[in-house]
Design an enzyme around this catalytic site. Structure first.
Site, short mmCIF file in Angstrom:
data_model
loop_
_atom_site.label_atom_id
_atom_site.label_comp_id
_atom_site.label_asym_id
_atom_site.label_seq_id
_atom_site.Cartn_x
_atom_site.Cartn_y
_atom_site.Cartn_z
N LYS A 1 56.74 31.41 57.44
CA LYS A 1 55.62 30.62 56.93
C LYS A 1 55.97 29.14 56.92
O LYS A 1 55.14 28.29 57.27
CB LYS A 1 55.26 31.09 55.52
N ARG B 1 38.81 25.66 42.62
CA ARG B 1 37.99 26.73 43.16
C ARG B 1 38.28 26.87 44.65
O ARG B 1 38.21 25.88 45.38
CB ARG B 1 36.49 26.42 42.96
N PHE C 1 27.44 29.31 36.82
CA PHE C 1 27.91 30.68 36.64
C PHE C 1 26.86 31.59 36.01
O PHE C 1 27.18 32.58 35.36
CB PHE C 1 29.20 30.71 35.81
N GLY D 1 35.22 38.04 41.96
CA GLY D 1 36.43 38.55 42.59
C GLY D 1 37.43 37.43 42.73
O GLY D 1 37.41 36.47 41.96
N CYS E 1 41.77 34.77 40.68
CA CYS E 1 41.87 34.26 39.31
C CYS E 1 41.14 35.10 38.26
O CYS E 1 41.76 35.64 37.34
CB CYS E 1 41.35 32.82 39.25
N LYS F 1 34.20 35.08 48.28
CA LYS F 1 33.22 34.00 48.14
C LYS F 1 33.17 33.23 49.45
O LYS F 1 34.04 33.41 50.32
CB LYS F 1 33.58 33.08 46.97
#
Length: 438
Positions: free
Chosen positions: A35, A152, A247, A255, A258, A318
């Site tokens: 990575k 987010r 929200f 999902g 977090c 999302k």
């Protein structure tokens, strides 16, 4: 400042890139050699809008570098930021093994006093515990600061530069002000507190947002039984400034990395001090139930799903991310396969990640191939271009346009006018009987 960031997941990589962008010299440590090699080429291992471009720019300017040689990275640094994973154990508690390993590596490598900033989401008291452990491993002074993140996925770069607040939990004013100085170029509000309160702020914030989601989903269920419209109910609620609109979008649940993990962990944290967090247990129960909603609606419409071709539109948890952690599509795909349906799936960026967690029977295709001759389509992730599809597009490709919308992407009235069957969350259904003639 010279800053070392440990961990190159969503939090660590975005944090390191952003700190380099505002002028700091940043070294990101990634113990996975393969990575690290990818990162050194300027390739982001995660999909996050704007991240790779900013990453390459700062690497070219010499302000951002990546290494797997962690000991050298810790020797001459002002601040070490730890952003390693704290995955959930089977009992809901957080696994702190990676954090402890990182702290030990820092302690055994430093050649001067250092401030360690913990951005990982950790149980209350973890910074105190790690500081105690580090005292055994090094003669240098290491002060821990809790600095939870509130990013987010899908808008992490924007959130970093436009955050509502930066929370700094420190034991001494000197350490707290040093970290505030690090963040000064961002020109964002800073809130100082003690370490344990900072740790709890992270859990409490996510748990409250998860509660709003589960609450409006319960209201959506009530709306369907009472022939009300949850979109209007949510809008009317949100006009109250004490509540707000954020929200309060009904759907098939939350999902990601977090909300599921943090709500479970907070229940466990409460249990450790003999407190039964009944409200949060209900939030989790409602969310788990919500993931079964689309398949339940499909079974009510078709009866048996065996032999039906079902199109899944969107797979990531999302939009604007390829993250499949706790994605609703996993549960939905498993249910459909178990029911004997033929499942075709489409997602613009998450297909490879989805293959690792969805049932092997799921087939992946382009948007058109996913929909062609489908008996029904289920909208799982509200990607912008999926929301932008016309009803005529579904009618062109599907056997018959029958939509199960888990994110309330379309207007009920428009669906009726287009003559398609449309089942959403918490709103009146457009059925064979009440849709307008074609």
């Amino acid at each position: 400042m010279n800053i070392t960031v440990v961990g190159t997941g969503y939090v660590g990589l975005v944090t390191g890139v952003a700190l380099a962008e505002v002028g700091h010299d940043v070294t990101c440590v990634e113990v996975d050699v393969h990575k690290a090699a990818v990162l050194k080429q300027g390739i982001s291992p995660i999909y996050e809008p704007g991240l790779q471009e900013m990453m390459k720019s700062n690497m070219q300017q010499g302000k951002l570098s990546f290494t797997s040689e962690h000991r050298n990275a810790y020797r001459h640094t002002d601040v070490v930021i730890i952003a390693v994973g704290t995955p959930q154990r089977e009992d809901g508690s957080a696994n702190l093994d990676y954090l402890e390993m990182a702290c030990r590596d820092v302690a055994l490598s430093i050649e001067a006093d250092v401030i360690v900033v913990v951005k990982s989401t950790v149980p209350i008291g973890t910074n105190d515990q790690m500081e105690e452990k580090v005292r055994v491993w090094t003669e240098y002074q290491v002060e821990f600061v809790s600095n939870p993140e509130f990013l987010r996925e899908g808008s992490a770069i924007h959130d970093t530069f436009h955050s509502d607040r930066i929370v700094i939990g420190a034991k001494t004013d000197e350490a707290g002000h040093k970290i505030e100085e690090m963040y000064e170029p961002f020109q964002l509000p800073v809130f100082h507190t003690d370490r344990r309160s900072a740790e709890l702020i992270k859990y409490a914030s996510n748990a409250f947002l998860a509660t709003k989601i589960s609450f409006i989903n319960e209201i959506a269920t009530l709306c369907e039984k009472l022939e009300a419209d949850v979109s209007d109910v949510a809008k009317g609620m949100g006009l109250d400034r004490r509540i707000g609109t954020a929200f309060l979008q009904a759907g098939i649940g939350y999902g990601g990395s977090c909300f599921p993990k943090d709500t479970e962990a907070l229940v466990q944290i409460a249990g450790n001090v003999t407190y039964d967090f009944l409200l949060l247990k209900s939030v989790i129960e409602v969310n788990n139930k919500q993931r079964h909603l689309l398949v339940k609606k499909a079974e009510e419409r078709f009866g048996l799903l065996a032999g039906k071709k079902i199109a899944l539109l969107g797979l990531s948890f999302k939009p604007n991310t390829d993250d499949m952690r706790e994605a609703a599509s996993i549960v939905i795909a498993e249910q459909l396969v178990a029911a004997g349906a033929s499942v075709f799936a489409y997602d613009p960026v998450a297909t490879e990640a989805a293959k690792a967690v969805l049932p092997a029977e799921v087939e992946y295709a382009s948007l058109e191939e996913t929909l062609v001759n489908a008996d029904a389509a289920m909208i799982v992730t509200e990607w912008p271009h999926i929301k932008g599809l016309s009803f005529s597009f579904y009618k062109e490709w599907m056997k018959e346009a029958i939509l199960f919308d888990g994110r309330n992407c379309y207007s009920v009235e428009a669906a009726a006018e287009a003559g398609v069957e449309y089942y959403s969350v918490g709103r009146p259904a457009v059925t064979q009987e009440n849709r307008l003639p074609l």
